[in-house]
Design a protein around this motif. Structure first.
Motif, PDB file in Angstrom:
ATOM      1  N   VAL A   1      -4.654  -9.267   6.137  1.00 56.15           N
ATOM      2  CA  VAL A   1      -3.993  -8.003   5.847  1.00 56.15           C
ATOM      3  C   VAL A   1      -2.588  -8.041   6.433  1.00 56.15           C
ATOM      4  N   ASP A   2      -1.583  -7.725   5.613  1.00 56.74           N
ATOM      5  CA  ASP A   2      -0.198  -7.666   6.095  1.00 56.74           C
ATOM      6  C   ASP A   2       0.053  -6.248   6.605  1.00 56.74           C
ATOM      7  N   ILE A   3      -0.059  -6.056   7.907  1.00 55.47           N
ATOM      8  CA  ILE A   3       0.017  -4.725   8.513  1.00 55.47           C
ATOM      9  C   ILE A   3       1.367  -4.069   8.253  1.00 55.47           C
ATOM     10  N   PHE A   4       2.450  -4.796   8.405  1.00 56.58           N
ATOM     11  CA  PHE A   4       3.782  -4.210   8.302  1.00 56.58           C
ATOM     12  C   PHE A   4       4.398  -4.346   6.908  1.00 56.58           C
ATOM     13  N   ASP A   5       3.681  -4.892   5.942  1.00 61.02           N
ATOM     14  CA  ASP A   5       4.133  -5.008   4.556  1.00 61.02           C
ATOM     15  C   ASP A   5       5.574  -5.518   4.488  1.00 61.02           C
ATOM     16  N   MET A   6       5.767  -6.764   4.857  1.00 60.60           N
ATOM     17  CA  MET A   6       7.098  -7.353   4.961  1.00 60.60           C
ATOM     18  C   MET A   6       7.591  -7.972   3.654  1.00 60.60           C
ATOM     19  N   ARG A   7       6.948  -7.648   2.546  1.00 60.82           N
ATOM     20  CA  ARG A   7       7.406  -8.168   1.263  1.00 60.82           C
ATOM     21  C   ARG A   7       8.752  -7.542   0.900  1.00 60.82           C
TER      22      ARG A   7
END
Length: 186
Positions: A85-91
């Motif tokens: 899971v990408d917690i900080f949504d760095m996309r």
């Protein structure tokens, strides 16, 4: 002379290389051999409060791993990465189109405010211009290319810790010419 230099270089490499290979390999073996490791809480089921984000620390006489010593947001990020899971949504944001008022480029935020960097449309057509959005004013337009961004708040709905809303400590956003433009043009 050349032979002496190469012999010295070869001796240095031979003395260092086995030590490096051995220390890395035995570390992995020793880590897997430990049976009394504390159970790692999972992101989806067991982490409910801030107290769940405290690491157990290392056992006496050992060097702690990142997971054992991390606390707070860092621990949440590490556990999230372990579960995919990408917690900080760095996309990066969608730069394949120009955001409009009818179809803005959405920016997710778990906080009260969010900054987004616009590089223009098509991508990289101008220098980065930082745009600030918050819950009271979620839509922002880039002054260079006209692309529209909208903040989508995904954080907790009520903030019970402050009890007096967004305008705490007397801070008021300074007035600019943008405040005199009709809200539908934002």
């Amino acid at each position: 002379m050349f032979l002496q230099r190469s012999a010295v270089a070869l001796a240095r490499r031979a003395a260092v290389a086995p030590a490096l290979r051995r220390s890395i390999a035995t570390t992995a073996v020793r880590r897997n051999a430990v049976t009394d490791q504390p159970k790692i809480k999972t992101l989806s089921a067991e982490i409910k409060t801030d107290d769940d984000l405290l690491g157990p620390g290392a056992r006496p006489g050992t060097v702690p791993t990142d997971l054992e010593q991390a606390t707070g947001l860092e621990r949440l990020e590490i556990i999230g990465k372990m579960e995919g899971v990408d917690i900080f949504d760095m996309r990066p944001l969608d730069a394949s189109r120009l955001g409009t008022l009818a179809d803005p480029i959405m920016v997710r935020s778990a906080g009260e405010e969010q900054f987004a960097g616009c590089t223009g449309y098509p991508a990289d057509s101008h220098n980065v211009i930082w745009l600030r959005m918050d819950r009271e004013r979620p839509v922002e337009r880039c002054p260079e290319c006209g692309s529209v961004y909208k903040m989508e708040y995904v954080g907790p709905q009520d903030d019970h810790t402050h009890g007096h809303g967004h305008d705490h400590h007397g801070w008021v956003e300074p007035k600019t010419w943008a405040d005199h433009v009709k809200p539908e043009y934002w």
